[in-house]
Design an enzyme around this catalytic site. Structure first.
Site, PDB file in Angstrom:
ATOM      1  N   SER A 150       0.790  -1.232   0.000  1.00 44.66           N
ATOM      2  CA  SER A 150       0.000   0.000   0.000  1.00 44.66           C
ATOM      3  C   SER A 150       0.822   1.282   0.000  1.00 44.66           C
ATOM      4  O   SER A 150       0.254   2.369  -0.187  1.00 44.66           O
ATOM      5  CB  SER A 150      -0.945   0.020   1.200  1.00 44.66           C
ATOM      6  OG  SER A 150      -1.990  -0.886   0.988  1.00 44.66           O
ATOM      7  N   LYS A 205       0.248   3.323  -2.979  1.00 47.29           N
ATOM      8  CA  LYS A 205      -0.944   4.166  -3.160  1.00 47.29           C
ATOM      9  C   LYS A 205      -0.571   5.648  -3.247  1.00 47.29           C
ATOM     10  O   LYS A 205      -1.224   6.423  -3.944  1.00 47.29           O
ATOM     11  CB  LYS A 205      -1.952   3.923  -2.031  1.00 47.29           C
ATOM     12  CG  LYS A 205      -2.626   2.553  -2.142  1.00 47.29           C
ATOM     13  CD  LYS A 205      -3.467   2.225  -0.925  1.00 47.29           C
ATOM     14  CE  LYS A 205      -4.213   0.907  -1.136  1.00 47.29           C
ATOM     15  NZ  LYS A 205      -4.484   0.162   0.066  1.00 47.29           N
ATOM     16  N   TYR A 230      -4.085  -2.408 -10.183  1.00 47.99           N
ATOM     17  CA  TYR A 230      -3.939  -2.235  -8.721  1.00 47.99           C
ATOM     18  C   TYR A 230      -3.082  -3.345  -8.107  1.00 47.99           C
ATOM     19  O   TYR A 230      -2.192  -3.079  -7.290  1.00 47.99           O
ATOM     20  CB  TYR A 230      -5.333  -2.179  -8.073  1.00 47.99           C
ATOM     21  CG  TYR A 230      -5.269  -2.177  -6.562  1.00 47.99           C
ATOM     22  CD1 TYR A 230      -4.862  -1.044  -5.867  1.00 47.99           C
ATOM     23  CD2 TYR A 230      -5.574  -3.329  -5.828  1.00 47.99           C
ATOM     24  CE1 TYR A 230      -4.763  -1.057  -4.476  1.00 47.99           C
ATOM     25  CE2 TYR A 230      -5.479  -3.337  -4.441  1.00 47.99           C
ATOM     26  CZ  TYR A 230      -5.068  -2.201  -3.780  1.00 47.99           C
ATOM     27  OH  TYR A 230      -4.959  -2.209  -2.405  1.00 47.99           O
ATOM     28  N   TYR A 287      -4.642   4.227   7.997  1.00 54.07           N
ATOM     29  CA  TYR A 287      -6.005   3.705   8.174  1.00 54.07           C
ATOM     30  C   TYR A 287      -6.543   4.097   9.538  1.00 54.07           C
ATOM     31  O   TYR A 287      -6.498   5.273   9.907  1.00 54.07           O
ATOM     32  CB  TYR A 287      -6.015   2.189   7.937  1.00 54.07           C
ATOM     33  CG  TYR A 287      -5.266   1.836   6.679  1.00 54.07           C
ATOM     34  CD1 TYR A 287      -5.754   2.253   5.436  1.00 54.07           C
ATOM     35  CD2 TYR A 287      -4.062   1.162   6.700  1.00 54.07           C
ATOM     36  CE1 TYR A 287      -5.069   1.975   4.263  1.00 54.07           C
ATOM     37  CE2 TYR A 287      -3.364   0.882   5.527  1.00 54.07           C
ATOM     38  CZ  TYR A 287      -3.882   1.295   4.325  1.00 54.07           C
ATOM     39  OH  TYR A 287      -3.188   1.034   3.171  1.00 54.07           O
ATOM     40  N   VAL A 315       1.302  -3.603   3.934  1.00 54.92           N
ATOM     41  CA  VAL A 315       1.280  -4.890   4.649  1.00 54.92           C
ATOM     42  C   VAL A 315       2.552  -5.720   4.452  1.00 54.92           C
ATOM     43  O   VAL A 315       2.726  -6.732   5.121  1.00 54.92           O
ATOM     44  CB  VAL A 315       0.068  -5.798   4.313  1.00 54.92           C
ATOM     45  CG1 VAL A 315      -1.197  -5.291   4.923  1.00 54.92           C
ATOM     46  CG2 VAL A 315      -0.071  -6.014   2.834  1.00 54.92           C
TER      47      VAL A 315
END
Ligand code: DON
Length: 304
Positions: A64, A67, A189, A240, A258
């Site tokens: 991530s 992103k 993605y 998050y 992760v």
């Protein structure tokens, strides 16, 4: 000026002896098989001085963290129109949360949760000629390093286990917030998540966000305002449902993945990467969070 190498060495020594290193992600074999004892940190100051400790030259799955890079590329292509398709509010929910998306009519809370990142992937697909190659080139250019690659086996494992991401993408499609086919958007993605880098490569890549949008070669990749906005989103949404905790403990804009990587930066001062694959209960690197807390406490360098 703090003795940065001594501080990194001391953090490494303290944290690698800790019995609880968190739990390595287990949803795909490529991540489940990573040794939880890895630990690396790499720091790059604004003047180009670099410091590293531990496994800072070992490749890992950036997941991530990508992103932020996808958002940066999309911003450079379509500017503020991104915000017609998503918001900039923290979600307070896990990265792949679904129900908020339905309640909020297919408008993701922010670009750093999966729903937002999937819309960003859709934007990139619509605007890049060869989306995967062009995205990789964007990252290679930022790092001045053309060895950076996708890991095809990780991308494949993400695809065959990505039921929640399919659910999110289908929900987005049902609300009209995906222009391209679900399969194509998720293929992009899953590939962006599979990119592998070392701590030292990531620190170089992220330099542009600590340098008002200008990359290592001092070429503008984003405007100063765009870099400011992305840093603000990292600070409020980069972890998050633990974004508040990271701001509270560390006090830097940052992003986790992760794979156990965390990138953080202090504008006009430095970019820093940590890698420790064991995750805490919220899915962020357990030792990485502690390492950055110790780093900003000992150096007294944070945005606050
Ligand atoms: O979407 C997924 O499930 C992963 N490929 C990315 C997850 C991730 O890194 C979430 N972050 N901490």
């Amino acid at each position: 000026m703090p003795d940065f190498q001594a501080i990194l060495d001391q953090i490494h020594k303290t944290l690698t002896t800790m019995p609880d290193k968190g739990t390595v992600a287990s949803y795909i074999p490529e991540l489940a098989d990573v040794n939880a004892n890895h630990f690396g940190m790499h720091l790059r100051l604004h003047d180009g001085t670099e410091y590293g400790v531990g496994d800072y030259n070992q490749l890992f799955s950036i997941q991530s963290v990508s992103k932020v890079l996808a958002l940066s590329k999309a911003m450079s292509l379509v500017g503020e129109s991104i915000w017609e398709r998503m918001d900039v509010e923290p979600s307070g929910n896990p990265f792949n949360h679904l129900s908020l998306l339905e309640i909020e009519n297919g408008i993701p809370r922010n670009p750093l949760i999966n729903s937002g990142a999937i819309v960003i992937a859709d934007i990139l697909l619509s605007h890049l000629k060869n989306p995967k190659d062009d995205f990789l080139d964007f990252i290679r250019d930022l790092a001045g390093d053309d060895t950076i690659q996708f890991n095809k086996s990780v991308a494949h494992s993400e695809k065959i286990t990505g039921f929640k991401n399919y659910a999110i993408a289908n929900l987005l499609k049902s609300f009209g917030n995906l222009k391209n086919p679900v399969e194509d958007v998720l293929d992009f993605y899953f590939h962006q998540c599979s990119i592998e880098m070392t701590c030292s490569q990531l620190t170089k890549v992220f330099f542009f966000l600590a340098n008002k949008g200008n990359c290592l070669m001092n070429k503008a990749r984003l405007t100063k305002t765009q870099a400011k906005r992305i840093n603000a989103i990292m600070l409020t949404c980069g972890f998050y449902d633990e974004a508040g905790e990271f701001a509270f403990e560390v006090g830097l804009p940052g992003k986790s993945g992760v794979g156990g990587g965390i990138i953080a930066l202090l504008p006009d001062h430095f970019a820093i990467t940590t890698w420790s694959p064991g995750l805490n209960k919220k899915g962020n690197s357990q030792l990485g969070m502690l390492a950055l807390e110790q780093f900003t406490t000992q150096t007294k360098l944070s945005i606050f």
